[in-house]
Design a protein around this motif. Structure first.
Motif, PDB file in Angstrom:
ATOM      1  N   ILE A  18      44.118  87.211  38.589  1.00 25.42           N
ATOM      2  CA  ILE A  18      43.011  86.731  37.762  1.00 25.42           C
ATOM      3  C   ILE A  18      42.806  85.226  37.963  1.00 25.42           C
ATOM      4  CG2 ILE A  18      43.308  88.510  35.990  1.00 25.42           C
ATOM      5  CD1 ILE A  18      44.712  86.403  34.271  1.00 25.42           C
ATOM      6  N   VAL A  19      41.664  84.746  37.529  1.00 21.94           N
ATOM      7  CA  VAL A  19      41.343  83.322  37.629  1.00 21.94           C
ATOM      8  C   VAL A  19      42.415  82.515  36.906  1.00 21.94           C
ATOM      9  CG1 VAL A  19      39.720  81.540  36.874  1.00 21.94           C
ATOM     10  CG2 VAL A  19      38.869  83.689  37.817  1.00 21.94           C
ATOM     11  N   LYS A  23      46.745  81.467  42.373  1.00 23.62           N
ATOM     12  CA  LYS A  23      46.562  81.966  43.742  1.00 23.62           C
ATOM     13  C   LYS A  23      46.323  80.837  44.727  1.00 23.62           C
ATOM     14  CE  LYS A  23      42.891  84.292  42.632  1.00 23.62           C
ATOM     15  NZ  LYS A  23      42.822  83.857  41.224  1.00 23.62           N
ATOM     16  N   SER A  24      45.332  79.983  44.416  1.00 24.27           N
ATOM     17  CA  SER A  24      44.992  78.927  45.370  1.00 24.27           C
ATOM     18  C   SER A  24      46.166  77.969  45.554  1.00 24.27           C
ATOM     19  CB  SER A  24      43.760  78.155  44.901  1.00 24.27           C
ATOM     20  OG  SER A  24      42.658  79.027  44.800  1.00 24.27           O
ATOM     21  N   SER A  25      46.897  77.705  44.466  1.00 25.31           N
ATOM     22  CA  SER A  25      48.045  76.806  44.582  1.00 25.31           C
ATOM     23  C   SER A  25      49.085  77.398  45.519  1.00 25.31           C
ATOM     24  CB  SER A  25      48.681  76.570  43.212  1.00 25.31           C
ATOM     25  OG  SER A  25      47.724  76.032  42.328  1.00 25.31           O
ATOM     26  N   ILE A 333      51.810  82.076  35.185  1.00 24.38           N
ATOM     27  CA  ILE A 333      51.176  81.337  36.282  1.00 24.38           C
ATOM     28  C   ILE A 333      52.183  81.101  37.402  1.00 24.38           C
ATOM     29  CG2 ILE A 333      50.156  79.116  36.895  1.00 24.38           C
ATOM     30  CD1 ILE A 333      48.974  79.160  34.042  1.00 24.38           C
ATOM     31  N   GLY A 334      51.768  81.386  38.613  1.00 25.10           N
ATOM     32  CA  GLY A 334      52.665  81.173  39.753  1.00 25.10           C
ATOM     33  C   GLY A 334      53.683  82.276  39.957  1.00 25.10           C
ATOM     34  N   GLN A 348      58.739  83.608  41.879  1.00 23.82           N
ATOM     35  CA  GLN A 348      58.196  82.469  41.131  1.00 23.82           C
ATOM     36  C   GLN A 348      57.880  81.371  42.132  1.00 23.82           C
ATOM     37  OE1 GLN A 348      57.859  81.350  37.621  1.00 23.82           O
ATOM     38  NE2 GLN A 348      56.878  79.722  38.790  1.00 23.82           N
ATOM     39  N   LEU A 351      56.190  74.809  42.325  1.00 17.75           N
ATOM     40  CA  LEU A 351      55.360  73.726  42.847  1.00 17.75           C
ATOM     41  C   LEU A 351      56.122  72.415  42.715  1.00 17.75           C
ATOM     42  CD1 LEU A 351      51.737  74.029  41.427  1.00 17.75           C
ATOM     43  CD2 LEU A 351      52.385  73.900  43.819  1.00 17.75           C
ATOM     44  N   LEU A 356      51.776  69.633  42.928  1.00 16.61           N
ATOM     45  CA  LEU A 356      50.959  69.852  41.738  1.00 16.61           C
ATOM     46  C   LEU A 356      49.866  68.791  41.643  1.00 16.61           C
ATOM     47  CD1 LEU A 356      50.644  71.556  39.114  1.00 16.61           C
ATOM     48  CD2 LEU A 356      51.924  69.748  37.970  1.00 16.61           C
ATOM     49  N   ASP A 360      46.036  70.204  42.157  1.00 16.65           N
ATOM     50  CA  ASP A 360      45.585  70.599  40.825  1.00 16.65           C
ATOM     51  C   ASP A 360      44.093  70.831  40.741  1.00 16.65           C
ATOM     52  OD1 ASP A 360      45.934  71.166  38.080  1.00 16.65           O
ATOM     53  OD2 ASP A 360      44.970  69.244  37.684  1.00 16.65           O
ATOM     54  N   THR A 361      43.725  71.927  40.101  1.00 15.20           N
ATOM     55  CA  THR A 361      42.300  72.237  39.930  1.00 15.20           C
ATOM     56  C   THR A 361      41.892  72.210  38.468  1.00 15.20           C
ATOM     57  OG1 THR A 361      42.906  74.569  39.941  1.00 15.20           O
ATOM     58  CG2 THR A 361      42.058  73.657  41.990  1.00 15.20           C
ATOM     59  N   THR A 362      42.841  72.024  37.549  1.00 20.34           N
ATOM     60  CA  THR A 362      42.445  72.033  36.140  1.00 20.34           C
ATOM     61  C   THR A 362      41.969  70.665  35.687  1.00 20.34           C
ATOM     62  OG1 THR A 362      44.736  71.661  35.548  1.00 20.34           O
ATOM     63  CG2 THR A 362      43.898  73.896  35.311  1.00 20.34           C
ATOM     64  N   TRP A 374      50.073  63.722  35.032  1.00 20.96           N
ATOM     65  CA  TRP A 374      50.762  64.858  35.627  1.00 20.96           C
ATOM     66  C   TRP A 374      52.180  64.465  36.025  1.00 20.96           C
ATOM     67  CZ3 TRP A 374      49.675  69.529  34.847  1.00 20.96           C
ATOM     68  CH2 TRP A 374      48.346  69.934  34.665  1.00 20.96           C
ATOM     69  N   CYS A 393      45.597  76.911  31.785  1.00 19.46           N
ATOM     70  CA  CYS A 393      45.628  76.584  33.198  1.00 19.46           C
ATOM     71  C   CYS A 393      44.597  77.397  33.958  1.00 19.46           C
ATOM     72  CB  CYS A 393      46.994  76.900  33.807  1.00 19.46           C
ATOM     73  SG  CYS A 393      48.315  75.934  33.102  1.00 19.46           S
ATOM     74  N   GLY A 395      41.190  77.879  36.441  1.00 19.39           N
ATOM     75  CA  GLY A 395      40.643  77.142  37.577  1.00 19.39           C
ATOM     76  C   GLY A 395      39.130  77.065  37.620  1.00 19.39           C
TER      77      GLY A 395
HETATM   78  N1  LIG Z   1      53.459  77.692  40.567  1.00 21.93           N
HETATM   79  C1  LIG Z   1      52.877  76.919  39.655  1.00 21.93           C
HETATM   80  N2  LIG Z   1      53.588  76.178  38.798  1.00 21.93           N
HETATM   81  C2  LIG Z   1      53.011  75.404  37.865  1.00 21.93           C
HETATM   82  N3  LIG Z   1      51.664  75.292  37.721  1.00 21.93           N
HETATM   83  C3  LIG Z   1      50.870  76.014  38.529  1.00 21.93           C
HETATM   84  C4  LIG Z   1      51.435  76.874  39.533  1.00 21.93           C
HETATM   85  N4  LIG Z   1      50.415  77.455  40.188  1.00 21.93           N
HETATM   86  C5  LIG Z   1      49.287  76.999  39.621  1.00 21.93           C
HETATM   87  N5  LIG Z   1      49.547  76.133  38.625  1.00 21.93           N
HETATM   88  C6  LIG Z   1      48.562  75.448  37.780  1.00 21.93           C
HETATM   89  O1  LIG Z   1      47.531  76.352  37.457  1.00 21.93           O
HETATM   90  C7  LIG Z   1      46.250  75.819  37.820  1.00 21.93           C
HETATM   91  C8  LIG Z   1      45.371  76.916  38.359  1.00 21.93           C
HETATM   92  O2  LIG Z   1      45.893  77.370  39.571  1.00 21.93           O
HETATM   93  P1  LIG Z   1      44.991  77.874  40.777  1.00 21.93           P
HETATM   94  O3  LIG Z   1      45.896  77.965  41.944  1.00 21.93           O
HETATM   95  O4  LIG Z   1      43.765  77.059  40.908  1.00 21.93           O
HETATM   96  O5  LIG Z   1      44.609  79.334  40.243  1.00 21.93           O
HETATM   97  P2  LIG Z   1      43.643  80.425  40.887  1.00 21.93           P
HETATM   98  O6  LIG Z   1      43.361  80.042  42.292  1.00 21.93           O
HETATM   99  O7  LIG Z   1      44.414  81.705  40.756  1.00 21.93           O
HETATM  100  O8  LIG Z   1      42.405  80.439  40.022  1.00 21.93           O
HETATM  101  C9  LIG Z   1      46.555  74.726  38.838  1.00 21.93           C
HETATM  102  O9  LIG Z   1      45.666  73.692  38.759  1.00 21.93           O
HETATM  103  C10 LIG Z   1      47.939  74.272  38.474  1.00 21.93           C
HETATM  104  O10 LIG Z   1      47.865  73.196  37.571  1.00 21.93           O
END
Ligand SMILES: Nc1ncnc2c1ncn2[C@@H]1O[C@H](COP(=O)(O)OP(=O)(O)O)[C@@H](O)[C@H]1O
Ligand SMILES: [Mg+2]
Length: 396
Positions: A18-19, A23-25, A333-334, A348, A351, A356, A360-362, A374, A393, A395
């Motif tokens: 899910i969003v 995933k992107s991270s 998340i992650g 798990q 990051l 991070l 970061d996308t948030t 951060w 968190c 995106g």
């Molecule tokens: N493994 C992780 N550990 C801690 N924070 C994470 C991790 N993966 C993602 N995040 C946080 O969650 C936010 C959203 O992640 P993102 O990869 O953009 O999600 P998606 O691509 O699934 O929508 C990131 O900006 C980051 O701050």
């Protein structure tokens, strides 16, 4: 590594969640951590522009496309010529690559398959455009489809046959997409860079148009990718659900995935839920089969958190056990269920604080303040604790 040891035979990765599930991270960690091992990374279309900063940070390049920007890519560029190809082989390869691309673009805009008459109209127009310029551009092809060379069209029926196709493609040269793909390329794709990303975040949001753009840009990269001596490379399709709805794109992707191993390419396909693949074509259709074959061609399937209504279909698509299925809604998340061939792992993704900050996308806030925040939060505890709600968190 598993690939080198022969434990998996297809290096492709499918990643669903899910969003905001991370995933992107994960993608960014996987590809940046592989750069020191000599891998290169290509992102043929980045609708959110979130890989741009990463590309720049690793010494690569992001090409930003958008209305009112100067950059143009010509999808009819000759591209990279393999050293081994003879003149005749090269001419044939180039002609078929261009024909496929124009056909795929027209099918995407028309949202249906082309008729044999329409294929002929495209073929003749392309041949005519190639005769008139060494490197043709899209407007020439559109012109010639709409008003064919009279010697090609003694009975004046070709223009009629190609009318719908001509007008569909015209949208790319005179309509809402004008100014992106309608002239000679202003940038070169440099396959020697560690990373190249096409940033589409400045393109007005519209799913058909973004898909058309992703087709053009992946074709533009394809020439360079189709070199078996190019080394090992990642091709990352983030937000790939946008592509999955278009049969023409799916066919092209399927063809590329089949060749991936030969060219030393690992594809990574990122989308929200596995049923994104089901929305392709009617149930039991050839398109549905293609979508499933993309999944079958990826021996690494990573499932991040899924919506409750998706659990049954995800489990069925991947052959998950009851225990695995119950795990999916509890993932933070992650965290993800990694299915590597027939084995399962709960992983798990750790990051690094620097990752991070870079990924970061948030944080919509920009600049030093955001980074400092951060950093300090990363000091003491995990920056984004497992189990944090997606609101904390997300995106999008
Ligand atoms: N493994 C992780 N550990 C801690 N924070 C994470 C991790 N993966 C993602 N995040 C946080 O969650 C936010 C959203 O992640 P993102 O990869 O953009 O999600 P998606 O691509 O699934 O929508 C990131 O900006 C980051 O701050
Ligand atoms: Mg994402």
């Amino acid at each position: 590594m598993l690939y080198q040891r022969g434990m998996i035979t297809a290096p492709n990765v499918v990643l669903a969640g899910i969003v905001g599930s991370g995933k992107s991270s994960l993608a960014k960690s996987l590809y940046t951590r592989s750069l020191p091992f000599g891998r290169r990374v290509y992102v043929p279309g980045d609708p959110k522009g979130e890989h741009t900063a990463v590309a720049e940070a690793v010494g690569g390049k992001a090409i930003i496309l958008g209305h009112g920007l100067r950059n143009r890519l010509n999808p009819l560029d000759e591209g990279h010529r393999p050293a081994a190809a003879s003149d005749a082989e090269w001419a044939a390869q180039l002609a078929s690559r261009r024909r496929d691309l124009i056909g795929a673009l027209a099918e995407t805009v028309l949202d249906r398959q082309l008729t044999p008459l329409e294929h002929t109209a495209i073929d003749l127009a392309l041949a005519d455009a190639v005769r008139s310029a060494p490197v043709p551009i899209l407007p020439m092809v559109v012109d010639r489809i709409l008003s064919p060379d009279p010697t090609d069209d003694p009975e004046h029926r070709l223009a009629e046959d190609g009318r719908l196709v001509g007008h569909a493609l015209r949208r790319l040269v005179a309509g809402d997409l004008a100014g992106l793909f309608d002239g000679p390329s202003t940038v070169r794709f440099d396959p020697t860079l560690p990373m190249v990303s096409l940033d589409l975040s400045r393109v007005t949001e519209n799913s058909t148009l973004i898909s058309v753009l992703m087709t053009c840009s992946s074709a533009w990269m394809e020439g360079a990718l189709a070199d078996p001596d190019g080394g090992q490379r990642w091709v990352v399709y983030d937000e790939a659900w946008r592509l999955m709805a278009y049969p023409a794109l799916l066919r092209r992707m399927d063809a590329q995935w089949r060749l991936a191993r030969h060219y030393g390419i690992a594809n990574m396909l990122i989308f929200h839920k596995l049923t994104d693949l089901d929305n392709v074509g009617d149930s039991g259709s050839a398109m549905r089969a293609l979508a499933s074959s993309l999944l079958a061609n990826a021996e690494t399937r990573i499932v991040y958190r899924q919506e409750p209504d998706q659990l049954g279909s995800t489990a069925a698509a991947l052959g998950l056990s009851g225990t695995e299925q119950k795990l999916l809604p509890t993932l933070g998340i992650g965290q993800g269920l990694w299915r590597v061939k027939d084995r399962s792992f709960v992983v798990q993704h750790q990051l690094h604080p620097d990752e991070l900050a870079a990924f970061d996308t948030t944080a919509r806030m920009t600049g030093a303040l955001a980074l400092a925040d951060w950093d300090s939060s990363a000091e003491g505890s995990a920056p984004c604790r497992i189990g944090a709600g997606s609101e904390a968190c997300h995106g999008d």
